[in-house]
Motif scaffolding. Structure first.
Motif, mmCIF file in Angstrom:
data_model
loop_
_atom_site.group_PDB
_atom_site.id
_atom_site.type_symbol
_atom_site.label_atom_id
_atom_site.label_comp_id
_atom_site.label_asym_id
_atom_site.label_seq_id
_atom_site.Cartn_x
_atom_site.Cartn_y
_atom_site.Cartn_z
ATOM 1 N N UNK A 1 -12.955 4.576 5.698
ATOM 2 C CA UNK A 1 -12.680 3.802 4.480
ATOM 3 C C UNK A 1 -13.975 3.606 3.692
ATOM 4 N N UNK A 2 -13.861 3.462 2.381
ATOM 5 C CA UNK A 2 -15.064 3.189 1.582
ATOM 6 C C UNK A 2 -15.713 1.877 2.022
ATOM 7 N N UNK A 3 -17.033 1.842 2.013
ATOM 8 C CA UNK A 3 -17.764 0.630 2.397
ATOM 9 C C UNK A 3 -17.594 -0.425 1.309
ATOM 10 N N UNK A 4 -17.339 -1.649 1.715
ATOM 11 C CA UNK A 4 -17.144 -2.741 0.765
ATOM 12 C C UNK A 4 -18.400 -3.601 0.655
ATOM 13 N N UNK A 5 -18.406 -4.458 -0.359
ATOM 14 C CA UNK A 5 -19.538 -5.368 -0.567
ATOM 15 C C UNK A 5 -19.714 -6.291 0.636
ATOM 16 N N UNK A 6 -18.612 -6.790 1.185
ATOM 17 C CA UNK A 6 -18.715 -7.693 2.329
ATOM 18 C C UNK A 6 -19.282 -6.985 3.558
ATOM 19 N N UNK A 7 -18.961 -5.703 3.723
ATOM 20 C CA UNK A 7 -19.527 -4.963 4.848
ATOM 21 C C UNK A 7 -21.035 -4.799 4.686
ATOM 22 N N UNK B 1 -5.963 8.365 28.173
ATOM 23 C CA UNK B 1 -5.994 7.914 26.775
ATOM 24 C C UNK B 1 -4.817 8.404 25.942
ATOM 25 N N UNK B 2 -4.092 9.427 26.433
ATOM 26 C CA UNK B 2 -2.894 9.895 25.739
ATOM 27 C C UNK B 2 -1.705 8.948 25.907
ATOM 28 N N UNK B 3 -1.812 7.977 26.815
ATOM 29 C CA UNK B 3 -0.657 7.142 27.179
ATOM 30 C C UNK B 3 -0.424 6.034 26.149
ATOM 31 N N UNK B 4 -0.255 6.443 24.920
ATOM 32 C CA UNK B 4 -0.013 5.520 23.819
ATOM 33 C C UNK B 4 1.154 6.003 22.978
ATOM 34 N N UNK B 5 1.850 5.058 22.379
ATOM 35 C CA UNK B 5 2.902 5.397 21.425
ATOM 36 C C UNK B 5 2.253 5.734 20.084
ATOM 37 N N UNK B 6 2.580 6.911 19.551
ATOM 38 C CA UNK B 6 2.055 7.323 18.254
ATOM 39 C C UNK B 6 3.226 7.601 17.321
ATOM 40 N N UNK B 7 3.144 7.080 16.100
ATOM 41 C CA UNK B 7 4.230 7.208 15.133
ATOM 42 C C UNK B 7 3.771 7.960 13.891
ATOM 43 N N UNK B 8 4.669 8.759 13.342
ATOM 44 C CA UNK B 8 4.454 9.369 12.039
ATOM 45 C C UNK B 8 5.017 8.410 10.990
ATOM 46 N N UNK B 9 4.136 7.848 10.184
ATOM 47 C CA UNK B 9 4.567 6.838 9.217
ATOM 48 C C UNK B 9 5.254 7.480 8.025
ATOM 49 N N UNK B 10 6.251 6.777 7.525
ATOM 50 C CA UNK B 10 6.975 7.247 6.348
ATOM 51 C C UNK B 10 6.890 6.176 5.260
ATOM 52 N N UNK B 11 6.982 6.613 4.013
ATOM 53 C CA UNK B 11 6.929 5.676 2.906
ATOM 54 C C UNK B 11 5.516 5.277 2.554
ATOM 55 N N UNK B 12 5.392 4.256 1.734
ATOM 56 C CA UNK B 12 4.088 3.828 1.229
ATOM 57 C C UNK B 12 3.314 3.082 2.314
ATOM 58 N N UNK B 13 2.047 3.415 2.442
ATOM 59 C CA UNK B 13 1.158 2.758 3.397
ATOM 60 C C UNK B 13 0.103 1.979 2.622
ATOM 61 N N UNK B 14 0.034 0.677 2.860
ATOM 62 C CA UNK B 14 -0.933 -0.181 2.179
ATOM 63 C C UNK B 14 -1.978 -0.636 3.193
ATOM 64 N N UNK B 15 -3.243 -0.299 2.906
ATOM 65 C CA UNK B 15 -4.325 -0.645 3.825
ATOM 66 C C UNK B 15 -5.307 -1.600 3.145
ATOM 67 N N UNK B 16 -6.021 -2.374 3.974
ATOM 68 C CA UNK B 16 -7.079 -3.242 3.453
ATOM 69 C C UNK B 16 -8.266 -2.409 3.007
#
Length: 296
Positions: free
Chosen positions: A153-159, A281-296
């Motif tokens: 992600x792009x570096x923010x001012x707070x970071x 480390x492969x023992x995790x549930x992984x999902x293919x996301x659908x629709x709009x993804x909003x991140x911080x």
């Protein structure tokens, strides 16, 4: 809907503020006390005491990332307080963690979004007991670089402010008390997040030891040092309830939690992860996301 009284728990935990202040003061005292010790004792106290405080502080920062210290109405107060809590860890962490951790809650297991999911390389390479043991030792390294590989992600001012505040603090500690205090600070953070009993929570939370069960809670005594992060099903159900109140969630809605698979020992989780050939480390549930993804 069945237990509306749970809504009363959705409020800040102001005691968290004083606990964090005391933890910072405790580490400052430790920085002073180790400055003239022999190196063997600096290493000893880094693991025995510093690692516990450092790991506990990362989980205080986890609480702060959910605005548990000052509430959602004072979100920036929580961000500044997180930067303060970050100081005894030695490396900037708080602001970036908050950004990625919110994605973990919104898109649990989301491929390319949730950086709590190990990379394909980790799953492919760390597949034998010795390699999995080394993976546990190197967990701080993987948690640091994984976001850059999976979801930069792009570096923010707070970071940037987090980074500058941390570097300034480290320089002051070095100037006042020297290299042993700096070593104690950094070694405690690395050791506490690697091969350490508390680090069992990294694996206990979401690794599928049982098929069909993606998230697990831990109800052992180490919750006292970790702001009840072990109440992990409860936390994901109600991320706006501070860790202090999660045992009440379990008590109020016992019929939803008591019969779920659960842990009583993070040390056993680490042992089972290393020795069980069916877990990696492969023992995790992984999902293919659908629709709009909003991140911080």
């Amino acid at each position: 809907a069945k237990h509306p009284e749970i809504k009363a728990l959705m409020k800040p935990d102001y005691n968290l503020i004083w606990v964090v202040v005391l933890m910072v003061l405790a580490q400052l005292t430790a920085f002073y006390l180790v400055k003239d010790l022999d190196w063997k004792w600096v290493v000893f106290w880094s693991y025995v005491f510093g690692s516990c405080i450092s790991h506990s502080m990362t989980l205080a920062i986890h609480e702060i990332s959910h605005n548990s210290a000052f509430g959602n109405s004072k979100a920036m107060w929580n961000r500044w307080f997180g930067i303060f809590a970050n100081l005894p860890l030695g490396l900037p962490y708080s602001i970036s963690f908050k950004r990625y951790h919110m994605d973990h809650h919104r898109y649990l297991g989301g491929d390319g979004i949730d950086v709590d999911i190990p990379t394909n390389f980790e799953g492919w390479f760390f597949c034998t007991p010795f390699r999995k043991f080394m993976w546990i030792v190197l967990q701080p390294f993987f948690y640091a670089i994984r976001p850059l590989c999976i979801n930069p992600k792009p570096i923010t001012r707070l970071e940037i402010i987090n980074l500058l505040a941390q570097l300034s603090f480290d320089v002051v500690i070095y100037y006042l008390w020297g290299v042993k205090s700096i070593f104690y600070m950094l070694a405690g953070s690395v050791l506490g997040l690697g091969l350490h009993p508390i680090s069992g929570h990294f694996i206990a939370e979401h690794y599928m030891f049982l098929k069909g069960h993606e998230t697990y809670s831990y109800y052992g005594p180490l919750n006292l040092l970790t702001f009840n992060v072990g109440y992990h099903n409860e936390h994901h159900d109600f991320p706006n309830i501070p860790g202090k109140s999660l045992p009440l969630v379990k008590k109020i809605a016992a019929e939803y939690y008591d019969n779920l698979p659960q842990y009583n020992s993070w040390i056993k989780v680490l042992y089972d992860f290393v020795m069980d050939d069916t877990i990696s480390p492969y023992s995790r549930m992984k999902r293919q996301l659908k629709g709009e993804v909003k991140q911080d």
